[in-house]
Design an enzyme around this catalytic site. Structure first.
Site, PDB file in Angstrom:
ATOM      1  N   ASN A 186     -21.621  -4.376  -7.263  1.00  0.00           N
ATOM      2  CA  ASN A 186     -20.837  -5.492  -7.789  1.00  0.00           C
ATOM      3  C   ASN A 186     -19.717  -4.942  -8.666  1.00  0.00           C
ATOM      4  OD1 ASN A 186     -20.075  -7.562  -9.846  1.00  0.00           O
ATOM      5  ND2 ASN A 186     -21.509  -8.822  -8.694  1.00  0.00           N
ATOM      6  N   ALA A 187     -18.489  -5.248  -8.325  1.00  0.00           N
ATOM      7  CA  ALA A 187     -17.343  -4.686  -9.053  1.00  0.00           C
ATOM      8  C   ALA A 187     -17.334  -5.114 -10.519  1.00  0.00           C
ATOM      9  CB  ALA A 187     -16.041  -5.096  -8.375  1.00  0.00           C
TER      10      ALA A 187
ATOM     11  N   CYS B 211      -4.858 -13.130  -4.700  1.00  0.00           N
ATOM     12  CA  CYS B 211      -4.472 -13.746  -3.426  1.00  0.00           C
ATOM     13  C   CYS B 211      -4.686 -15.260  -3.455  1.00  0.00           C
ATOM     14  CB  CYS B 211      -5.243 -13.116  -2.266  1.00  0.00           C
ATOM     15  SG  CYS B 211      -7.029 -13.275  -2.383  1.00  0.00           S
TER      16      CYS B 211
ATOM     17  N   PHE C 252     -13.252  -3.718  -5.145  1.00  0.00           N
ATOM     18  CA  PHE C 252     -13.142  -4.709  -4.066  1.00  0.00           C
ATOM     19  C   PHE C 252     -12.436  -4.051  -2.874  1.00  0.00           C
ATOM     20  CE2 PHE C 252     -12.510  -6.689  -8.249  1.00  0.00           C
ATOM     21  CZ  PHE C 252     -13.581  -7.562  -8.318  1.00  0.00           C
TER      22      PHE C 252
ATOM     23  N   ASP D 195      -8.166  -5.464  -6.211  1.00  0.00           N
ATOM     24  CA  ASP D 195      -7.692  -6.366  -5.154  1.00  0.00           C
ATOM     25  C   ASP D 195      -8.835  -7.303  -4.749  1.00  0.00           C
ATOM     26  OD1 ASP D 195      -6.149  -7.560  -3.196  1.00  0.00           O
ATOM     27  OD2 ASP D 195      -6.519  -5.993  -1.704  1.00  0.00           O
TER      28      ASP D 195
ATOM     29  N   ARG E 172       0.819  -1.216   0.000  1.00  0.00           N
ATOM     30  CA  ARG E 172       0.000   0.000   0.000  1.00  0.00           C
ATOM     31  C   ARG E 172       0.853   1.265   0.000  1.00  0.00           C
ATOM     32  NH1 ARG E 172      -3.523  -3.265   3.779  1.00  0.00           N
ATOM     33  NH2 ARG E 172      -5.199  -4.000   2.427  1.00  0.00           N
TER      34      ARG E 172
ATOM     35  N   ASP F 149     -17.506  -1.956  -3.229  1.00  0.00           N
ATOM     36  CA  ASP F 149     -17.482  -3.322  -2.720  1.00  0.00           C
ATOM     37  C   ASP F 149     -18.922  -3.811  -2.664  1.00  0.00           C
ATOM     38  OD1 ASP F 149     -15.173  -5.065  -1.077  1.00  0.00           O
ATOM     39  OD2 ASP F 149     -17.246  -5.615  -0.572  1.00  0.00           O
TER      40      ASP F 149
END
Length: 393
Positions: free
Chosen positions: A276-277, A337, A226, A297, A210, A248
């Protein structure tokens, strides 16, 4: 704890555990000598009868043995104390705010399936396998001795425990305290909901990544997709962003993100939206909306290799849209991730997305998770986070 049985591995090839991987799968076993109960400590030998390590066993799991040590040493309270002290020494060397960090990161700290996050005077613990759950009270007593926490909370409400024959549960283990806790990341205060937030309540693994927003946020219009509880958003706003649009799908996450923006006096430059992204990216990119910086992300799109193809399509879709929405000369920050999505595949997806968007890109930075989530080179599963900053021309 006394060793109850001996596990022998199949003949043929060098087993991954000989290179330092801590897992032994059912398919790697030849036979087991001796009687044991699930969760007991066993010794592991290869087919040449060479000692490889000592760990805990659970025949119900596909990972039948998880190695704790490559020495023939007792697995007792002193063992866990030494491991936890070593983990704390490591954090004090490499983490700028060791009181707010992942204190124990499972296999990366040589205590498989144990997670301990430190939130100042409070701790959150996860024991994700039967073999480590057996030692939970011992581990808690060590944490109390070494850190004197005001409280310890259990977040064992995770589905992976079912694979180990364990129930899902959460609640106070020591003390009772408000479960919305203030934490620090890069000197910035945030609220963390350790009772109902995702995982243990806060994601420390992007701490160092970050900081890269400091170089691209000044006077910028930024889209944070997100956004979860707003860590990237607040960093960007504090680093001088003109406006941050943060989206988000979770109302609870957005509510916490708004609280974090208020806590840092940056709410006026933040536009939080529950949406909703995928839908937002599709609609806004089709309308030609652009930003100086776009941040992607998302949560893990896949928990298994079987679902990797579908996950790749998801990553391709959001990155294609994200790249289109970056103004020429601006930046895309994109993350994954899921450890199943390895670095080369992730990079290939970004290249493919840029080609389809008809935009040239160049790499500014590639990073992985923060240093309090240590990586074992012999265990690819411990390197799960991919963070890429690219410039879009």
């Amino acid at each position: 704890m006394q060793v109850k049985a001996t596990v022998f591995l199949r003949k043929g090839g060098q087993h991954r555990v000989e290179n330092g991987h801590p897992w032994i799968f059912q398919s790697e076993l030849d036979y087991i000598n001796g009687r044991f109960e699930p969760g007991d400590i066993v010794d592991v030998y290869n087919w040449r009868k060479v000692f490889l390590g000592r760990g805990y066993i659970n025949p119900q799991s596909q990972i039948i043995v998880r190695i704790l040590t490559t020495e023939q040493e007792p697995i007792d309270r002193e063992f866990f104390k030494k491991r936890i002290e070593a983990a704390w020494d490591y954090r004090k060397k490499f983490i700028s705010e060791p009181d707010y960090c992942r204190l124990i990161n499972g296999e990366g700290d040589f205590i498989p399936a144990l997670t301990v996050d430190k939130f100042g005077d409070y701790m959150v613990i996860q024991t994700l396998s039967l073999g480590i759950d057996v030692h939970k009270e011992t581990i808690i007593s060590v944490l109390e001795e070494l850190f004197q926490p005001k409280g310890i909370y259990e977040r064992n409400d995770v589905s992976v425990r079912r694979l180990e024959g364990l129930e899902q549960q959460k609640g106070y283990l020591r003390g009772e305290f408000p479960t919305t806790i203030k934490v620090l990341e890069n000197g910035i205060p945030f609220y963390a909901d350790i009772e109902n937030g995702q995982k243990t309540g806060f994601f420390y693994d992007q701490r160092e990544n970050r900081l890269f927003l400091k170089q691209v946020s000044q006077d910028a219009e930024i889209l944070d997709c997100f956004c979860h509880t707003g860590s990237f958003t607040v960093h960007a706003a504090l680093y001088g962003a003109k406006k941050v649009t943060a989206i988000d799908i979770s109302e609870d996450a957005i509510a916490m993100a708004r609280k974090n923006a208020e806590l840092n006096d940056v709410l006026p430059v933040c536009d939080f939206q529950v949406t909703n992204a995928f839908d937002y990216l599709r609609t806004m990119s089709d309308e030609g909306k652009q930003f100086d910086v776009v941040i992607l992300d998302p949560p893990a799109f896949t928990k298994s290799r079987k679902a990797l193809e579908g996950a790749a399509r998801g990553y391709k879709e959001i990155n294609l849209r994200g790249i289109k929405m970056v103004r020429p000369g601006g930046f895309l920050i994109t993350c994954s991730c899921s450890y199943h999505m390895d670095r080369e595949l992730f990079k290939a997806i970004i290249v493919d997305a840029a080609r389809d968007a008809k935009r040239a890109i160049r790499m500014v930075e590639y990073r992985t998770q923060a240093k309090d989530h240590p990586i074992l080179p012999a265990s690819e599963e411990t390197e799960y986070l991919k963070f890429m900053m690219i410039q879009v021309m």
